[in-house]
Design a protein around this motif. Sequence first.
Motif, PDB file in Angstrom:
ATOM      1  N   ILE A  49      11.378  -4.711 131.820  1.00 44.05           N
ATOM      2  CA  ILE A  49      12.094  -3.538 131.310  1.00 44.05           C
ATOM      3  C   ILE A  49      13.591  -3.668 131.578  1.00 44.05           C
ATOM      4  CG2 ILE A  49      12.447  -1.062 131.624  1.00 44.05           C
ATOM      5  CD1 ILE A  49       9.426  -0.827 132.122  1.00 44.05           C
ATOM      6  N   VAL A  50      13.944  -3.975 132.809  1.00 45.37           N
ATOM      7  CA  VAL A  50      15.365  -4.096 133.168  1.00 45.37           C
ATOM      8  C   VAL A  50      16.021  -5.220 132.371  1.00 45.37           C
ATOM      9  CG1 VAL A  50      16.951  -4.673 135.036  1.00 45.37           C
ATOM     10  CG2 VAL A  50      15.056  -3.118 135.467  1.00 45.37           C
ATOM     11  N   GLU A  51      15.329  -6.375 132.276  1.00 45.19           N
ATOM     12  CA  GLU A  51      15.902  -7.520 131.563  1.00 45.19           C
ATOM     13  C   GLU A  51      16.117  -7.206 130.089  1.00 45.19           C
ATOM     14  OE1 GLU A  51      15.895 -11.125 129.147  1.00 45.19           O
ATOM     15  OE2 GLU A  51      14.165  -9.795 129.324  1.00 45.19           O
ATOM     16  N   LYS A  52      15.150  -6.541 129.453  1.00 46.37           N
ATOM     17  CA  LYS A  52      15.262  -6.247 128.026  1.00 46.37           C
ATOM     18  C   LYS A  52      16.316  -5.181 127.746  1.00 46.37           C
ATOM     19  CE  LYS A  52      12.262  -9.186 126.711  1.00 46.37           C
ATOM     20  NZ  LYS A  52      12.744 -10.428 126.065  1.00 46.37           N
ATOM     21  N   VAL A  53      16.397  -4.180 128.588  1.00 44.14           N
ATOM     22  CA  VAL A  53      17.415  -3.135 128.386  1.00 44.14           C
ATOM     23  C   VAL A  53      18.808  -3.744 128.475  1.00 44.14           C
ATOM     24  CG1 VAL A  53      18.449  -1.076 129.405  1.00 44.14           C
ATOM     25  CG2 VAL A  53      15.970  -1.209 129.132  1.00 44.14           C
ATOM     26  N   LEU A  54      19.048  -4.566 129.482  1.00 41.90           N
ATOM     27  CA  LEU A  54      20.354  -5.212 129.634  1.00 41.90           C
ATOM     28  C   LEU A  54      20.632  -6.175 128.483  1.00 41.90           C
ATOM     29  CD1 LEU A  54      20.388  -5.941 133.488  1.00 41.90           C
ATOM     30  CD2 LEU A  54      21.496  -4.062 132.268  1.00 41.90           C
ATOM     31  N   LEU A  55      19.603  -6.931 128.075  1.00 39.40           N
ATOM     32  CA  LEU A  55      19.775  -7.899 126.988  1.00 39.40           C
ATOM     33  C   LEU A  55      20.106  -7.212 125.672  1.00 39.40           C
ATOM     34  CD1 LEU A  55      19.587 -10.784 125.866  1.00 39.40           C
ATOM     35  CD2 LEU A  55      17.118 -10.427 125.610  1.00 39.40           C
ATOM     36  N   LEU A  56      19.381  -6.142 125.347  1.00 38.58           N
ATOM     37  CA  LEU A  56      19.620  -5.444 124.082  1.00 38.58           C
ATOM     38  C   LEU A  56      20.990  -4.776 124.068  1.00 38.58           C
ATOM     39  CD1 LEU A  56      16.069  -3.962 123.484  1.00 38.58           C
ATOM     40  CD2 LEU A  56      17.231  -5.644 122.055  1.00 38.58           C
ATOM     41  N   ARG A  57      21.406  -4.236 125.191  1.00 39.62           N
ATOM     42  CA  ARG A  57      22.754  -3.673 125.256  1.00 39.62           C
ATOM     43  C   ARG A  57      23.807  -4.749 125.014  1.00 39.62           C
ATOM     44  NH1 ARG A  57      22.758   0.460 130.491  1.00 39.62           N
ATOM     45  NH2 ARG A  57      21.441   2.093 129.562  1.00 39.62           N
ATOM     46  N   ARG A  58      23.588  -5.916 125.616  1.00 37.04           N
ATOM     47  CA  ARG A  58      24.578  -6.984 125.485  1.00 37.04           C
ATOM     48  C   ARG A  58      24.649  -7.506 124.052  1.00 37.04           C
ATOM     49  NH1 ARG A  58      24.107 -12.400 125.659  1.00 37.04           N
ATOM     50  NH2 ARG A  58      21.960 -12.343 126.452  1.00 37.04           N
ATOM     51  N   VAL A  59      23.495  -7.771 123.422  1.00 36.21           N
ATOM     52  CA  VAL A  59      23.530  -8.336 122.072  1.00 36.21           C
ATOM     53  C   VAL A  59      24.076  -7.332 121.063  1.00 36.21           C
ATOM     54  CG1 VAL A  59      21.681  -9.984 122.542  1.00 36.21           C
ATOM     55  CG2 VAL A  59      21.103  -7.730 121.628  1.00 36.21           C
ATOM     56  N   ASN A  60      23.799  -6.046 121.262  1.00 34.10           N
ATOM     57  CA  ASN A  60      24.376  -5.043 120.367  1.00 34.10           C
ATOM     58  C   ASN A  60      25.888  -4.956 120.542  1.00 34.10           C
ATOM     59  OD1 ASN A  60      22.426  -3.303 118.647  1.00 34.10           O
ATOM     60  ND2 ASN A  60      21.317  -3.539 120.574  1.00 34.10           N
ATOM     61  N   ARG A  61      26.341  -5.046 121.775  1.00 40.57           N
ATOM     62  CA  ARG A  61      27.778  -5.018 122.023  1.00 40.57           C
ATOM     63  C   ARG A  61      28.458  -6.253 121.429  1.00 40.57           C
ATOM     64  NH1 ARG A  61      27.355  -4.374 126.959  1.00 40.57           N
ATOM     65  NH2 ARG A  61      27.589  -6.514 127.664  1.00 40.57           N
ATOM     66  N   GLU A  62      27.840  -7.420 121.617  1.00 38.20           N
ATOM     67  CA  GLU A  62      28.405  -8.648 121.055  1.00 38.20           C
ATOM     68  C   GLU A  62      28.371  -8.625 119.529  1.00 38.20           C
ATOM     69  OE1 GLU A  62      27.205 -11.767 124.651  1.00 38.20           O
ATOM     70  OE2 GLU A  62      25.845 -11.416 122.968  1.00 38.20           O
ATOM     71  N   ALA A  63      27.321  -8.040 118.950  1.00 38.11           N
ATOM     72  CA  ALA A  63      27.235  -7.955 117.499  1.00 38.11           C
ATOM     73  C   ALA A  63      28.332  -7.060 116.933  1.00 38.11           C
ATOM     74  CB  ALA A  63      25.854  -7.423 117.093  1.00 38.11           C
ATOM     75  N   THR A  64      28.607  -5.962 117.621  1.00 38.81           N
ATOM     76  CA  THR A  64      29.664  -5.065 117.173  1.00 38.81           C
ATOM     77  C   THR A  64      31.026  -5.749 117.215  1.00 38.81           C
ATOM     78  OG1 THR A  64      28.434  -3.123 117.939  1.00 38.81           O
ATOM     79  CG2 THR A  64      30.809  -2.862 117.625  1.00 38.81           C
ATOM     80  N   THR A  65      31.288  -6.470 118.310  1.00 37.11           N
ATOM     81  CA  THR A  65      32.543  -7.206 118.431  1.00 37.11           C
ATOM     82  C   THR A  65      32.666  -8.266 117.346  1.00 37.11           C
ATOM     83  OG1 THR A  65      32.548  -6.859 120.827  1.00 37.11           O
ATOM     84  CG2 THR A  65      33.959  -8.610 119.962  1.00 37.11           C
ATOM     85  N   PHE A  66      31.577  -8.977 117.071  1.00 34.60           N
ATOM     86  CA  PHE A  66      31.598 -10.022 116.049  1.00 34.60           C
ATOM     87  C   PHE A  66      31.817  -9.422 114.663  1.00 34.60           C
ATOM     88  CE2 PHE A  66      29.586 -12.738 112.903  1.00 34.60           C
ATOM     89  CZ  PHE A  66      30.136 -13.970 113.196  1.00 34.60           C
ATOM     90  N   GLU A  67      31.129  -8.332 114.366  1.00 32.85           N
ATOM     91  CA  GLU A  67      31.298  -7.701 113.057  1.00 32.85           C
ATOM     92  C   GLU A  67      32.719  -7.206 112.854  1.00 32.85           C
ATOM     93  OE1 GLU A  67      27.103  -5.911 111.516  1.00 32.85           O
ATOM     94  OE2 GLU A  67      28.011  -4.874 113.206  1.00 32.85           O
ATOM     95  N   ASP A  68      33.334  -6.664 113.904  1.00 39.02           N
ATOM     96  CA  ASP A  68      34.728  -6.225 113.795  1.00 39.02           C
ATOM     97  C   ASP A  68      35.628  -7.398 113.425  1.00 39.02           C
ATOM     98  OD1 ASP A  68      34.006  -3.656 114.438  1.00 39.02           O
ATOM     99  OD2 ASP A  68      34.512  -3.836 116.561  1.00 39.02           O
ATOM    100  N   ARG A  69      35.383  -8.541 114.043  1.00 40.01           N
ATOM    101  CA  ARG A  69      36.184  -9.721 113.733  1.00 40.01           C
ATOM    102  C   ARG A  69      35.858 -10.258 112.344  1.00 40.01           C
ATOM    103  NH1 ARG A  69      36.481 -15.370 117.259  1.00 40.01           N
ATOM    104  NH2 ARG A  69      38.137 -16.333 115.996  1.00 40.01           N
ATOM    105  N   PHE A  70      34.583 -10.202 111.970  1.00 43.24           N
ATOM    106  CA  PHE A  70      34.163 -10.714 110.666  1.00 43.24           C
ATOM    107  C   PHE A  70      34.801  -9.914 109.529  1.00 43.24           C
ATOM    108  CE2 PHE A  70      31.268 -10.568 107.039  1.00 43.24           C
ATOM    109  CZ  PHE A  70      31.068 -11.909 106.783  1.00 43.24           C
ATOM    110  N   TRP A  71      34.796  -8.594 109.673  1.00 40.72           N
ATOM    111  CA  TRP A  71      35.322  -7.731 108.627  1.00 40.72           C
ATOM    112  C   TRP A  71      36.830  -7.501 108.727  1.00 40.72           C
ATOM    113  CZ3 TRP A  71      32.250  -7.415 104.732  1.00 40.72           C
ATOM    114  CH2 TRP A  71      30.864  -7.375 104.914  1.00 40.72           C
ATOM    115  N   SER A  72      37.487  -8.171 109.657  1.00 39.16           N
ATOM    116  CA  SER A  72      38.938  -7.995 109.810  1.00 39.16           C
ATOM    117  C   SER A  72      39.728  -8.715 108.727  1.00 39.16           C
ATOM    118  CB  SER A  72      39.386  -8.500 111.189  1.00 39.16           C
ATOM    119  OG  SER A  72      39.164  -9.903 111.312  1.00 39.16           O
TER     120      SER A  72
END
Length: 243
Positions: A49-72
């Motif tokens: 549970i702890v590993e998945k919660v942290l992992l999903l938060r991280r990948v969503n945060r990284e995806a948001t950062t990547f999309e911001d750069r992609f659409w820039s």
Amino acid sequence: MDQAVNSSALGAAGAAGLSPFHLFLHASLAVQLVMIGLVLCSIFVWAVIVEKVLLLRRVNREATTFEDRFWSGGSLDDLYDSEGARPVHPMAAVFGAAMGEWRRSSRIAGIDVIHGGTSERIDRAISITISRETERLSRYLVMLATIGPVAPFVGLFGTVWGIMHAFSSIASMHNTNLSVVAPGISEALFATAIGLLTAIPAYVAYNLISRSVDNFAERLEGFGTEFAAILSRQSEERGSGRS
């Protein structure tokens, strides 16, 4: 006065007798093994549970950062060289798979126009990458799905075995007094309690985490579809410019 002291002593003894540690120590060997197994499963469940919660938060945060750069509006080639060539998160992996296939097809064909076969290969590369990343995010969830429904029955097995052991002790002592019956029954029921405490978090976490993984997979699919359309449109524009 003496009666009050005796009542307090009996109450303290009863509380100590119902403590988890006391119940474990006085249970039969089979019930103890069941309890130990369930506790280990509970530790595993909370670790996942702890590993998945942290992992999903991280990948969503990284995806948001990547999309911001992609659409820039920056260069896709620069973005591929910096993040797509060696992706460290799922969104970059999808981008890298599509962009890499597009580059290889362009070099092989010697033109920039994406033919139907190339478009299909890009879609396939995106689909395979999404499946691989989703599978990685879903790792160990099948264990939660297994522990959730099974743990209560394992605890129930410990309870049944403990009650049988308690009744056997009662028969050998020829005494059905509650003070004789209660400890054995309590120790047996404690196994079911541990089973429920293991199963409930596993069942709830499996449903919530699975839904979060599905949502992220849909996000990857949406990005992959948009990016494939962008590549197709760019190639058509370049092809028109050549002609």
